[in-house]
Write a protein that holds these residues in place. Sequence first.
Motif, mmCIF file in Angstrom:
data_model
loop_
_atom_site.group_PDB
_atom_site.id
_atom_site.type_symbol
_atom_site.label_atom_id
_atom_site.label_comp_id
_atom_site.label_asym_id
_atom_site.label_seq_id
_atom_site.Cartn_x
_atom_site.Cartn_y
_atom_site.Cartn_z
ATOM 1 N N ALA A 155 -12.782 6.410 2.430
ATOM 2 C CA ALA A 155 -11.451 6.245 1.843
ATOM 3 C C ALA A 155 -10.420 5.962 2.925
ATOM 4 O O ALA A 155 -9.530 5.120 2.752
ATOM 5 C CB ALA A 155 -11.067 7.496 1.053
ATOM 6 N N ASN A 188 -10.652 1.982 2.837
ATOM 7 C CA ASN A 188 -9.970 1.929 1.543
ATOM 8 C C ASN A 188 -10.954 1.967 0.374
ATOM 9 O O ASN A 188 -10.680 1.458 -0.705
ATOM 10 C CB ASN A 188 -9.105 0.655 1.437
ATOM 11 N N THR A 248 -6.970 7.408 -0.371
ATOM 12 C CA THR A 248 -6.820 6.020 0.062
ATOM 13 C C THR A 248 -5.353 5.618 0.166
ATOM 14 O O THR A 248 -5.020 4.706 0.923
ATOM 15 C CB THR A 248 -7.522 5.060 -0.912
ATOM 16 N N ASP A 283 -2.680 6.899 1.530
ATOM 17 C CA ASP A 283 -2.090 6.992 2.873
ATOM 18 C C ASP A 283 -3.134 6.948 3.974
ATOM 19 O O ASP A 283 -2.786 6.657 5.125
ATOM 20 C CB ASP A 283 -1.287 8.291 2.992
ATOM 21 N N TYR A 316 -5.853 4.828 4.395
ATOM 22 C CA TYR A 316 -6.118 3.476 4.896
ATOM 23 C C TYR A 316 -4.901 2.880 5.603
ATOM 24 O O TYR A 316 -5.063 2.224 6.650
ATOM 25 C CB TYR A 316 -6.580 2.576 3.757
ATOM 26 N N PRO A 317 -3.669 3.084 5.097
ATOM 27 C CA PRO A 317 -2.509 2.632 5.883
ATOM 28 C C PRO A 317 -2.453 3.249 7.283
ATOM 29 O O PRO A 317 -2.053 2.571 8.240
ATOM 30 C CB PRO A 317 -1.316 3.077 5.031
ATOM 31 N N THR A 322 -5.083 4.053 9.055
ATOM 32 C CA THR A 322 -6.103 3.331 9.813
ATOM 33 C C THR A 322 -5.567 1.995 10.301
ATOM 34 O O THR A 322 -5.788 1.600 11.448
ATOM 35 C CB THR A 322 -7.360 3.114 8.945
ATOM 36 N N LYS A 323 -4.834 1.279 9.434
ATOM 37 C CA LYS A 323 -4.265 -0.012 9.821
ATOM 38 C C LYS A 323 -3.203 0.154 10.909
ATOM 39 O O LYS A 323 -2.923 -0.790 11.660
ATOM 40 C CB LYS A 323 -3.673 -0.716 8.599
ATOM 41 N N PHE A 327 -12.653 -0.415 -6.393
ATOM 42 C CA PHE A 327 -12.270 -0.198 -5.000
ATOM 43 C C PHE A 327 -13.200 -0.896 -4.005
ATOM 44 O O PHE A 327 -12.727 -1.615 -3.120
ATOM 45 C CB PHE A 327 -12.236 1.306 -4.694
ATOM 46 N N GLN A 379 -12.753 -4.801 -2.024
ATOM 47 C CA GLN A 379 -12.527 -4.661 -0.581
ATOM 48 C C GLN A 379 -13.491 -5.549 0.201
ATOM 49 O O GLN A 379 -13.103 -6.185 1.189
ATOM 50 C CB GLN A 379 -12.685 -3.203 -0.163
ATOM 51 N N SER A 387 -2.469 -2.600 -8.828
ATOM 52 C CA SER A 387 -3.176 -1.651 -7.963
ATOM 53 C C SER A 387 -4.383 -1.069 -8.698
ATOM 54 O O SER A 387 -4.321 -0.841 -9.911
ATOM 55 C CB SER A 387 -2.222 -0.523 -7.553
#
Length: 652
Positions: free
Chosen positions: A72, A76, A87, A89, A91-92, A94-95, A207, A211, A430
Amino acid sequence: MDFFLQVFEFHHLLVLGIGIFLGIIIGALPGLTPTMGVALMIPFTFSLGATDGLILLGGIYCGSVFGGSIPAILFNVPGAPANVATTFDGYPMTKQGKARKALELATIASVIGGLFGMLLLLFFAPIFADFSLRFGPTESFWISLFGITVIAAISDGSVSKNLMGGCFGIFLSFIGISTITGTARFTFGLDSLVGGLHMVAVLIGLFAFPQALRLIENLRNSEKSEKNTFKQEQSTIRQSFKDVLKNPKSVTIGSSLGAFVGMVPGAGGNIASLLAYNETKRFSKNKDQYGKGEKNGIIASESANNAMVGGSLIPLLTLGIPGSPTAAIFLGGLLIHGIWPGNNLFVDHAEVAYTFLYSMVVAQILLLFVGFAMIKYMTRLTHIPAHYMAPVIISFSIIGAYTTQNNVFDITTVVIIGLFMFILQKFDFSPAPIALGFILGTIAEQGLLHGLQVGAARGSAFSYFFTGSWNIVLYGLVLLTVGVAVYQRLRSTKRTSLLKQVKSVSGWNFLSFRALTWLALSMGIGVSIFLMTTMPLQQRLFPQITLLFLLILVLIEYVKVSMEKREVKKDKSISWPFIIIVGFVSIISLLINAIGFYNQVLILVISIPLFALFVYKQKLAIRQICFVGLAFTFILYIVFSVLLRVPLPAVF
């Protein structure tokens, strides 16, 4: 004290450690849920004693709920339904290069939440067991409705589109045999739809599969696709502990709500984590940061779904009523060893029961050390190139969907929903609201119809739904959530610009292509509502209510689009090479019976890098591509066919 000391016997600690490690691995594989992990391991407990068998299952349960946060955060892709909110917050972060920090926060929050739930189980199980019996159909309806209204509050982007996504998800939950009438509906004559859509297949389709398609789409940008990685910032465990302890509000809300929802029979960690995320955001001073890499969002979600583990075992061990789907499988593990849950469990099988309970407390401490030890290696997964990560995600999506019921139609569900979700994301929809609507739709409908029946038998369905302390609290929260969402939306909207748009009617464009598309959709929904009038009332009541609400939302979107003076053009173009490779991947994914699972994996892992090599001219070696494909396929064969002995289709 004797029972507590028994936990530290070497063989008990060894079994517990193995269970936690296996649970983390199972949770980290997309599609392999905690429920599936516990179910797969039950046969391995036959040769163990009752105590060791339960400790193994408990370790897998705890580890898999935490393990679902790993994909997650990194990709994501929620490893389990309970990790959907992670997911938002994770994955953001991670980016932003904060994958290590996110995983550390998830580990710490999971341990704190897990300890809270287990201590409640250990010391207050009989008290809270009585509480769980107070939740009837109306309470289940209101808590489900509360979860659905959370969509408007927690999701970014257009509120109307998020709520529409929730309606789509609710409608997907109607497909199959109605649990109230026992007859099939919305199957369109297809036998495969009679059993309905499975939750795991739907979540993978929402999901994981999209992806993977996004990773393939980005292959045309060689700078993005050479490495599916983001420059990682350094993080320390001490600082992560400070981040959690300096702001205890998030972990307190998450742990308490997680344990509370866990005690409600049938609710599960997916509802717990989403509600905790919403309430943490509601009481936060930085609401705008949620969904953009807010640390407290991860803390709330992970503390909630791990606190749910202890909460779900309370009604199971004291009343024999499982508080989650995984707890229901756990019940089978108890019965296999001749142990019947109930008050006598702590008298007739005191040694087994108390040793197991204390081991679940110790499991949280072990989870902390095992989780931290694995973070260093887990963050390296972000360095896997996109042309390899995409087929890996697709392969795990296929095996996760198939092994749930050994049904090829679940793979079809993944592919179709995944393709539609990929397209919908191009138009700012979403997947989270759709997933939440699908999860809660069945619970809400059952609560509504059962409540109407019981209320009618008592003389007034209205008073049955709107009286009683818990009903008042829950529908009060529903109204509060809707009211706050509307208020915040109006407050953020510039009233002056809105009035200018309304006054300049001449600038409205009712006949633009986008406006006509929304209008046509509204007409189709209206026709569907009318056609449902021929169905029995119990089968059509909630679907018609859902479609009516969806119709209102579509008309709102139609008016919004019409008020735009010019078409808003976004880059939604899809190249022909991408369409061809997506079609190829989709067809190969559906041919599991014809070509066998491992041949399917080998084709996917080789074909996508070759596509990147020949179409997008990336610098790849054919020898390396073949080696990676063969090695990955061999590893899957060892894990799933040799060790776990999962029945998978094979050509020979």
